[in-house]
Design a protein around this motif. Structure first.
Motif, PDB file in Angstrom:
ATOM      1  N   ALA A   1     -16.253   4.247   2.033  1.00 41.41           N
ATOM      2  CA  ALA A   1     -15.030   4.129   1.250  1.00 41.41           C
ATOM      3  C   ALA A   1     -15.385   3.809  -0.194  1.00 41.41           C
ATOM      4  CB  ALA A   1     -14.123   3.045   1.824  1.00 41.41           C
ATOM      5  N   VAL A   2     -14.663   4.423  -1.116  1.00 44.31           N
ATOM      6  CA  VAL A   2     -14.845   4.174  -2.538  1.00 44.31           C
ATOM      7  C   VAL A   2     -13.610   3.419  -3.029  1.00 44.31           C
ATOM      8  CG1 VAL A   2     -15.139   5.211  -4.819  1.00 44.31           C
ATOM      9  CG2 VAL A   2     -16.178   6.295  -2.815  1.00 44.31           C
TER      10      VAL A   2
ATOM     11  N   LYS B   1      -4.674  -4.099  -8.728  1.00 47.17           N
ATOM     12  CA  LYS B   1      -4.363  -2.845  -8.057  1.00 47.17           C
ATOM     13  C   LYS B   1      -5.665  -2.076  -7.874  1.00 47.17           C
ATOM     14  CE  LYS B   1       0.257  -2.513 -10.051  1.00 47.17           C
ATOM     15  NZ  LYS B   1       1.177  -1.714 -10.881  1.00 47.17           N
ATOM     16  N   MET B   2      -5.773  -1.367  -6.742  1.00 45.93           N
ATOM     17  CA  MET B   2      -6.965  -0.578  -6.484  1.00 45.93           C
ATOM     18  C   MET B   2      -6.598   0.723  -5.795  1.00 45.93           C
ATOM     19  SD  MET B   2      -8.784  -2.456  -3.231  1.00 45.93           S
ATOM     20  CE  MET B   2      -8.390  -1.876  -1.562  1.00 45.93           C
ATOM     21  N   LEU B   3      -7.478   1.697  -5.956  1.00 44.52           N
ATOM     22  CA  LEU B   3      -7.357   2.975  -5.276  1.00 44.52           C
ATOM     23  C   LEU B   3      -8.502   3.053  -4.282  1.00 44.52           C
ATOM     24  CD1 LEU B   3      -5.795   5.709  -5.264  1.00 44.52           C
ATOM     25  CD2 LEU B   3      -7.613   6.573  -6.755  1.00 44.52           C
TER      26      LEU B   3
ATOM     27  N   ILE C   1      -6.450   8.811   0.659  1.00 44.02           N
ATOM     28  CA  ILE C   1      -6.420   8.195  -0.660  1.00 44.02           C
ATOM     29  C   ILE C   1      -5.212   7.268  -0.661  1.00 44.02           C
ATOM     30  CG2 ILE C   1      -6.236   8.554  -3.145  1.00 44.02           C
ATOM     31  CD1 ILE C   1      -7.358  11.379  -2.682  1.00 44.02           C
ATOM     32  N   THR C   2      -5.468   5.967  -0.824  1.00 46.27           N
ATOM     33  CA  THR C   2      -4.411   4.967  -0.724  1.00 46.27           C
ATOM     34  C   THR C   2      -4.448   4.043  -1.928  1.00 46.27           C
ATOM     35  OG1 THR C   2      -4.673   5.031   1.686  1.00 46.27           O
ATOM     36  CG2 THR C   2      -3.386   3.215   0.773  1.00 46.27           C
TER      37      THR C   2
ATOM     38  N   SER D   1       0.841  -1.199   0.000  1.00 44.13           N
ATOM     39  CA  SER D   1       0.000   0.000   0.000  1.00 44.13           C
ATOM     40  C   SER D   1       0.873   1.245   0.000  1.00 44.13           C
ATOM     41  CB  SER D   1      -0.938   0.020   1.210  1.00 44.13           C
ATOM     42  OG  SER D   1      -0.222   0.156   2.407  1.00 44.13           O
ATOM     43  N   ARG D   2       0.306   2.296  -0.571  1.00 40.58           N
ATOM     44  CA  ARG D   2       1.018   3.576  -0.644  1.00 40.58           C
ATOM     45  C   ARG D   2      -0.007   4.691  -0.468  1.00 40.58           C
ATOM     46  NH1 ARG D   2       5.114   5.513  -5.445  1.00 40.58           N
ATOM     47  NH2 ARG D   2       5.818   7.380  -4.355  1.00 40.58           N
ATOM     48  N   THR D   3       0.114   5.452   0.617  1.00 39.31           N
ATOM     49  CA  THR D   3      -0.804   6.557   0.873  1.00 39.31           C
ATOM     50  C   THR D   3      -0.412   7.744   0.003  1.00 39.31           C
ATOM     51  OG1 THR D   3      -1.174   5.814   3.141  1.00 39.31           O
ATOM     52  CG2 THR D   3      -1.739   8.102   2.643  1.00 39.31           C
TER      53      THR D   3
END
Length: 102
Positions: A51-52, A94-96, A31-32, A20-22
Protein backbone atom coordinates in the motif's frame (compact mmCIF):
# COMPACT_ATOMS: atom_id res chain seq x y z
CA UNK A 1 -13.68 9.56 -12.31
CA UNK A 2 -12.90 11.63 -15.37
CA UNK A 3 -12.84 15.12 -13.86
CA UNK A 4 -9.85 16.50 -11.92
CA UNK A 5 -10.18 16.19 -8.13
CA UNK A 6 -8.76 18.51 -5.48
CA UNK A 7 -7.97 15.86 -2.87
CA UNK A 8 -7.86 18.27 0.11
CA UNK A 9 -11.38 19.47 -0.70
CA UNK A 10 -12.83 16.08 -1.69
CA UNK A 11 -13.29 14.90 1.92
CA UNK A 12 -14.14 16.78 5.12
CA UNK A 13 -12.98 16.25 8.69
CA UNK A 14 -15.53 15.01 11.22
CA UNK A 15 -15.08 15.71 14.92
CA UNK A 16 -13.81 12.65 16.81
CA UNK A 17 -13.85 10.44 13.71
CA UNK A 18 -12.02 8.90 10.81
CA UNK A 19 -13.80 9.46 7.50
CA UNK A 20 -13.03 7.46 4.35
CA UNK A 21 -14.15 7.79 0.76
CA UNK A 22 -13.33 5.19 -1.91
CA UNK A 23 -12.44 6.89 -5.18
CA UNK A 24 -11.78 3.76 -7.26
CA UNK A 25 -11.97 0.02 -6.70
CA UNK A 26 -11.29 -2.86 -9.07
CA UNK A 27 -9.37 -6.15 -9.21
CA UNK A 28 -6.03 -4.30 -9.36
CA UNK A 29 -6.64 -2.43 -6.10
CA UNK A 30 -8.32 0.50 -4.40
CA UNK A 31 -7.76 4.21 -4.04
CA UNK A 32 -9.24 5.59 -0.82
CA UNK A 33 -9.18 9.07 0.67
CA UNK A 34 -9.12 9.41 4.48
CA UNK A 35 -9.61 12.33 6.90
CA UNK A 36 -8.52 11.81 10.53
CA UNK A 37 -9.50 14.12 13.34
CA UNK A 38 -6.75 14.82 15.89
CA UNK A 39 -6.20 11.86 18.21
CA UNK A 40 -7.94 9.36 15.92
CA UNK A 41 -6.33 6.40 14.19
CA UNK A 42 -6.45 2.92 12.77
CA UNK A 43 -5.36 0.09 15.06
CA UNK A 44 -2.53 -2.22 14.11
CA UNK A 45 -3.36 -4.62 11.30
CA UNK A 46 -1.75 -6.09 8.22
CA UNK A 47 -2.84 -6.50 4.62
CA UNK A 48 -1.83 -9.07 2.01
CA UNK A 49 -0.95 -6.29 -0.47
CA UNK A 50 1.52 -3.40 -0.70
CA UNK A 51 0.00 0.00 0.00
CA UNK A 52 1.17 3.51 -0.82
CA UNK A 53 0.14 6.34 1.51
CA UNK A 54 0.36 9.98 0.46
CA UNK A 55 -0.29 12.64 3.12
CA UNK A 56 -2.21 15.50 1.51
CA UNK A 57 -2.96 17.69 4.54
CA UNK A 58 -1.58 17.95 8.07
CA UNK A 59 0.66 15.36 9.70
CA UNK A 60 0.21 11.73 10.69
CA UNK A 61 2.21 9.03 12.45
CA UNK A 62 2.60 5.67 10.74
CA UNK A 63 3.86 2.68 12.71
CA UNK A 64 5.13 0.07 10.24
CA UNK A 65 6.77 -3.10 11.51
CA UNK A 66 7.22 -1.43 14.91
CA UNK A 67 8.99 1.66 13.50
CA UNK A 68 7.39 5.11 13.79
CA UNK A 69 7.37 7.50 10.83
CA UNK A 70 5.95 11.02 11.05
CA UNK A 71 4.80 12.22 7.64
CA UNK A 72 3.50 15.62 6.67
CA UNK A 73 1.69 17.01 3.66
CA UNK A 74 3.51 16.16 0.43
CA UNK A 75 5.24 13.04 1.75
CA UNK A 76 4.51 9.39 1.04
CA UNK A 77 5.48 6.00 2.40
CA UNK A 78 5.06 2.43 1.20
CA UNK A 79 3.61 -0.10 3.62
CA UNK A 80 4.80 -3.58 2.57
CA UNK A 81 2.41 -6.51 2.31
CA UNK A 82 1.98 -8.63 5.46
CA UNK A 83 3.81 -6.15 7.72
CA UNK A 84 1.75 -4.93 10.71
CA UNK A 85 1.00 -1.22 10.60
CA UNK A 86 -1.11 1.40 12.38
CA UNK A 87 -1.98 5.07 11.82
CA UNK A 88 -2.31 7.83 14.42
CA UNK A 89 -3.35 11.46 13.92
CA UNK A 90 -1.08 13.74 15.94
CA UNK A 91 -3.19 16.53 14.46
CA UNK A 92 -5.93 16.58 11.84
CA UNK A 93 -4.66 15.07 8.62
CA UNK A 94 -5.80 13.69 5.29
CA UNK A 95 -4.20 10.88 3.31
CA UNK A 96 -4.66 9.00 0.07
CA UNK A 97 -4.24 5.22 0.30
CA UNK A 98 -3.52 3.23 -2.84
CA UNK A 99 -3.74 -0.54 -2.30
CA UNK A 100 -1.99 -2.61 -4.97
CA UNK A 101 -3.44 -6.10 -5.38
CA UNK A 102 -0.96 -7.25 -8.01
Amino acid sequence: MVEPVNLKEHIEYSTGSVVSRTLKENRAGTITLFAFDAGQGLSEHSAPFDAVVQVIDGEGRFIIGGEEHDLKSGQLIIMPANVPHAVRAKQKFKMLLTMLRA
